[in-house]
Design a protein around this motif. Structure first.
Motif, PDB file in Angstrom:
ATOM      1  N   GLN A  35       0.834  -1.202   0.000  1.00 18.01           N
ATOM      2  CA  GLN A  35       0.000   0.000   0.000  1.00 18.01           C
ATOM      3  C   GLN A  35       0.873   1.258   0.000  1.00 18.01           C
ATOM      4  O   GLN A  35       0.500   2.284  -0.568  1.00 18.01           O
ATOM      5  CB  GLN A  35      -0.940  -0.001   1.208  1.00 18.01           C
ATOM      6  CG  GLN A  35      -1.982  -1.114   1.166  1.00 18.01           C
ATOM      7  CD  GLN A  35      -2.895  -1.089   2.372  1.00 18.01           C
ATOM      8  OE1 GLN A  35      -3.698  -0.178   2.540  1.00 18.01           O
ATOM      9  NE2 GLN A  35      -2.757  -2.077   3.238  1.00 18.01           N
ATOM     10  N   LYS A  36       2.036   1.168   0.647  1.00 13.10           N
ATOM     11  CA  LYS A  36       2.941   2.320   0.667  1.00 13.10           C
ATOM     12  C   LYS A  36       3.531   2.599  -0.713  1.00 13.10           C
ATOM     13  O   LYS A  36       3.940   3.727  -0.996  1.00 13.10           O
ATOM     14  CB  LYS A  36       4.074   2.079   1.677  1.00 13.10           C
ATOM     15  CG  LYS A  36       3.650   2.267   3.132  1.00 13.10           C
ATOM     16  CD  LYS A  36       4.869   2.242   4.039  1.00 13.10           C
ATOM     17  CE  LYS A  36       4.513   2.600   5.468  1.00 13.10           C
ATOM     18  NZ  LYS A  36       5.694   2.617   6.361  1.00 13.10           N
ATOM     19  N   THR A  37       3.557   1.574  -1.578  1.00 17.16           N
ATOM     20  CA  THR A  37       4.054   1.789  -2.942  1.00 17.16           C
ATOM     21  C   THR A  37       3.179   2.806  -3.659  1.00 17.16           C
ATOM     22  O   THR A  37       3.684   3.735  -4.305  1.00 17.16           O
ATOM     23  CB  THR A  37       4.077   0.460  -3.726  1.00 17.16           C
ATOM     24  OG1 THR A  37       4.884  -0.482  -3.024  1.00 17.16           O
ATOM     25  CG2 THR A  37       4.624   0.670  -5.123  1.00 17.16           C
ATOM     26  N   LEU A  38       1.860   2.645  -3.526  1.00 13.21           N
ATOM     27  CA  LEU A  38       0.956   3.632  -4.115  1.00 13.21           C
ATOM     28  C   LEU A  38       1.085   4.958  -3.387  1.00 13.21           C
ATOM     29  O   LEU A  38       1.095   6.029  -4.018  1.00 13.21           O
ATOM     30  CB  LEU A  38      -0.492   3.135  -4.078  1.00 13.21           C
ATOM     31  CG  LEU A  38      -1.547   4.116  -4.607  1.00 13.21           C
ATOM     32  CD1 LEU A  38      -1.247   4.552  -6.034  1.00 13.21           C
ATOM     33  CD2 LEU A  38      -2.956   3.510  -4.517  1.00 13.21           C
ATOM     34  N   GLY A  39       1.176   4.918  -2.067  1.00 15.40           N
ATOM     35  CA  GLY A  39       1.299   6.155  -1.303  1.00 15.40           C
ATOM     36  C   GLY A  39       2.499   6.978  -1.733  1.00 15.40           C
ATOM     37  O   GLY A  39       2.416   8.209  -1.878  1.00 15.40           O
ATOM     38  N   LYS A  40       3.636   6.321  -1.977  1.00 16.27           N
ATOM     39  CA  LYS A  40       4.838   7.033  -2.415  1.00 16.27           C
ATOM     40  C   LYS A  40       4.630   7.659  -3.792  1.00 16.27           C
ATOM     41  O   LYS A  40       5.090   8.786  -4.049  1.00 16.27           O
ATOM     42  CB  LYS A  40       6.020   6.078  -2.437  1.00 16.27           C
ATOM     43  CG  LYS A  40       6.476   5.647  -1.054  1.00 16.27           C
ATOM     44  CD  LYS A  40       7.557   4.573  -1.133  1.00 16.27           C
ATOM     45  CE  LYS A  40       7.953   4.090   0.256  1.00 16.27           C
ATOM     46  NZ  LYS A  40       8.936   2.968   0.182  1.00 16.27           N
ATOM     47  N   LEU A  41       3.940   6.940  -4.672  1.00  8.54           N
ATOM     48  CA  LEU A  41       3.658   7.496  -5.998  1.00  8.54           C
ATOM     49  C   LEU A  41       2.754   8.721  -5.891  1.00  8.54           C
ATOM     50  O   LEU A  41       2.990   9.744  -6.562  1.00  8.54           O
ATOM     51  CB  LEU A  41       3.001   6.438  -6.885  1.00  8.54           C
ATOM     52  CG  LEU A  41       2.528   6.920  -8.261  1.00  8.54           C
ATOM     53  CD1 LEU A  41       3.690   7.445  -9.097  1.00  8.54           C
ATOM     54  CD2 LEU A  41       1.781   5.812  -9.002  1.00  8.54           C
ATOM     55  N   LEU A  42       1.743   8.659  -5.033  1.00  7.97           N
ATOM     56  CA  LEU A  42       0.835   9.789  -4.871  1.00  7.97           C
ATOM     57  C   LEU A  42       1.568  11.008  -4.330  1.00  7.97           C
ATOM     58  O   LEU A  42       1.343  12.136  -4.782  1.00  7.97           O
ATOM     59  CB  LEU A  42      -0.323   9.404  -3.948  1.00  7.97           C
ATOM     60  CG  LEU A  42      -1.252   8.306  -4.477  1.00  7.97           C
ATOM     61  CD1 LEU A  42      -2.273   7.908  -3.411  1.00  7.97           C
ATOM     62  CD2 LEU A  42      -1.966   8.743  -5.743  1.00  7.97           C
ATOM     63  N   VAL A  43       2.463  10.794  -3.369  1.00  9.56           N
ATOM     64  CA  VAL A  43       3.245  11.914  -2.832  1.00  9.56           C
ATOM     65  C   VAL A  43       4.103  12.525  -3.937  1.00  9.56           C
ATOM     66  O   VAL A  43       4.172  13.762  -4.084  1.00  9.56           O
ATOM     67  CB  VAL A  43       4.124  11.444  -1.653  1.00  9.56           C
ATOM     68  CG1 VAL A  43       5.138  12.526  -1.276  1.00  9.56           C
ATOM     69  CG2 VAL A  43       3.252  11.097  -0.448  1.00  9.56           C
ATOM     70  N   LYS A  44       4.741  11.690  -4.730  1.00  9.66           N
ATOM     71  CA  LYS A  44       5.567  12.188  -5.826  1.00  9.66           C
ATOM     72  C   LYS A  44       4.734  13.045  -6.782  1.00  9.66           C
ATOM     73  O   LYS A  44       5.150  14.135  -7.189  1.00  9.66           O
ATOM     74  CB  LYS A  44       6.187  11.004  -6.572  1.00  9.66           C
ATOM     75  CG  LYS A  44       7.012  11.370  -7.801  1.00  9.66           C
ATOM     76  CD  LYS A  44       7.631  10.118  -8.418  1.00  9.66           C
ATOM     77  CE  LYS A  44       8.431  10.455  -9.682  1.00  9.66           C
ATOM     78  NZ  LYS A  44       7.548  10.825 -10.815  1.00  9.66           N
ATOM     79  N   GLU A  45       3.548  12.573  -7.134  1.00 12.83           N
ATOM     80  CA  GLU A  45       2.701  13.310  -8.074  1.00 12.83           C
ATOM     81  C   GLU A  45       2.164  14.604  -7.445  1.00 12.83           C
ATOM     82  O   GLU A  45       2.045  15.624  -8.124  1.00 12.83           O
ATOM     83  CB  GLU A  45       1.563  12.425  -8.561  1.00 12.83           C
ATOM     84  CG  GLU A  45       2.040  11.260  -9.423  1.00 12.83           C
ATOM     85  CD  GLU A  45       0.908  10.441 -10.004  1.00 12.83           C
ATOM     86  OE1 GLU A  45      -0.281  10.791  -9.779  1.00 12.83           O
ATOM     87  OE2 GLU A  45       1.186   9.441 -10.700  1.00 12.83           O
TER      88      GLU A  45
END
Length: 417
Positions: free
Chosen positions: A38-48
């Protein structure tokens, strides 16, 4: 205030990107979040979010994404509002290697999913498809869920962030963004930092049909019935053994059918056994009990106890223990104290050109618990359908309308201040 609606939406490309990341939560895990993916998506969202220009976007140790869109109005008294969606998908159906497919210009015929031809979307089984003629329908390929629950909501909020930052003519107060893990397993707000949000009102984007807004959920408890039987060697068991497994089976068989999920609808509540574990000496039955009236939950728990009492009359050496755990409560109790939160949401849906419909949901959302944690939080449509199944679908146009609704809602709070 009138403003020009976006002519270019990013919601579809974001959604197609997000569903490719497996974010299933795990009810057996003791970690926060329950799965590291779930943190994989979270990291992508933060980047975006950082790329959009939202400078404070970050992922915390528990897997929550927080971000702030600063106010761009001269008004000083605009309440802070929050938009929230959950990043995890249900453990009920595989979310690994999701292959999203866009079915352009839907014409009303059956949609046969290519990787499993037994998975067919039919209009008579998915009634909202009748409102989608000419729209673009997104499904998975037939072997997994899609993840529209709730990555549609995530993508809609992300696109709205992009639109708000790039369209400063849309005046708004401070807007908080919250993406949560583990909603599907009932832990979505266990570690949320309400003080960090500092919002007066919230809106989850996690509903179904376009135009719908939900201000009422079930109240919910978990019930565990622990049965203590009498063990004996099966070769010498006559008159001695009292099998907890058999006692549990009898109790489940005696549950009233009129209070079962498969026989209730609308505003009716239910008693639902969700798991049986054990052996001869001890067995456990786990239930969920649900009703819009929280007082009825006591009645349902008592009903389970009364059935156990009746069954155990035939097993004098055995006993039981009943454990009850509160899960969430009907958010309407809180929202009725802040009627403008729902009113503004309904107005935003109307401004997006939709027929606004206020609904109750036979379930719960993160908003159920957030409302009782000090953040009143109704649920707005995200366009997701057939949740937790291989036939899950969403339409591009419904997601775009959800983005428009977020933009209008942000502006309405500024106007009314």
């Amino acid at each position: 205030m009138n403003f020009n609606l976006p002519t270019y939406f990013t919601v579809t490309e974001r959604f197609m990107r997000y569903v490719g990341i497996d974010t299933q939560s795990d009810p057996t895990s003791k970690t926060y979040p329950s799965t590291a993916r779930q943190k994989t998506l979270g990291k992508l969202l933060v980047k975006e979010l950082l790329e959009i220009g939202i400078a404070d976007a970050h992922l915390d140790e528990f897997g929550y994404v927080y971000a702030t869109i600063p106010a761009n109005t001269d008004k000083l008294n605009v309440p802070v509002i929050c938009f929230c969606s959950h990043m995890d998908t249900s453990p009920d159906c595989s979310g690994e290697n999701v292959k999203p497919i866009i079915h352009k210009n839907y014409n009303g015929t059956d949609l046969v999913l290519p990787d499993d031809h037994t998975q067919v979307l039919k209009m008579d089984e998915h009634p909202d498809l009748k409102n989608q003629i000419g729209n673009d329908i997104i499904t998975a390929s037939g072997t997994t869920l899609l993840g529209a629950d709730n990555k549609a909501g995530v993508a809609e909020i992300m696109d709205a962030c992009y639109q708000l930052v790039n369209n400063p003519q849309i005046k708004h107060g401070t807007i908080k963004i919250l993406f949560t893990p583990d909603e599907e397993i009932g832990r979505g707000v266990d570690k949320v930092d309400i003080q960090k949000l500092g919002a007066y009102a919230g809106y989850t984007m996690d509903g179904e049909s376009a135009g719908n807004m939900e201000n009422e959920t079930f109240s919910a408890d978990g019930v565990r019935l622990i049965i203590n039987g009498v063990s004996s060697h099966p070769g010498f068991a006559k008159g001695k053994m009292e099998s907890a497994i058999k006692i549990a089976s009898i109790i489940v068989a005696m549950l009233p059918f009129e209070l079962s999920p498969e026989n209730t609808e609308g505003m009716e509540g239910f008693i639902h056994p969700v798991g049986i574990n054990g052996h001869v000496e001890q067995a456990t039955i786990d239930f969920i009990i649900r009703d819009f009236d929280a007082d009825k939950l006591t009645r349902y728990a008592n009903e389970i106890g009364e059935i156990a009492d009746e069954v155990l009359e035939d097993f004098p050496g055995s006993g039981y223990e009943l454990q009850i755990q509160e899960q969430y409560r009907n958010m309407k109790q809180v929202l009725d104290q802040h009627p403008e939160i729902v009113e503004y949401g309904m107005e935003a849906i109307k401004r997006a050109g939709l027929d606004a419909k206020l609904c109750s949901i036979r379930g719960g959302t993160d908003g159920s618990r957030l409302s009782f944690m000090g953040l009143p939080c109704p649920n707005i449509f995200a366009g997701e359908h057939a949740f937790h199944s291989k036939q899950e679908w969403v339409s591009v146009q419904d997601m775009q309308k959800a983005v428009e609704t977020i933009l209008h809602l942000s502006a309405i709070w500024e106007e009314k201040a």
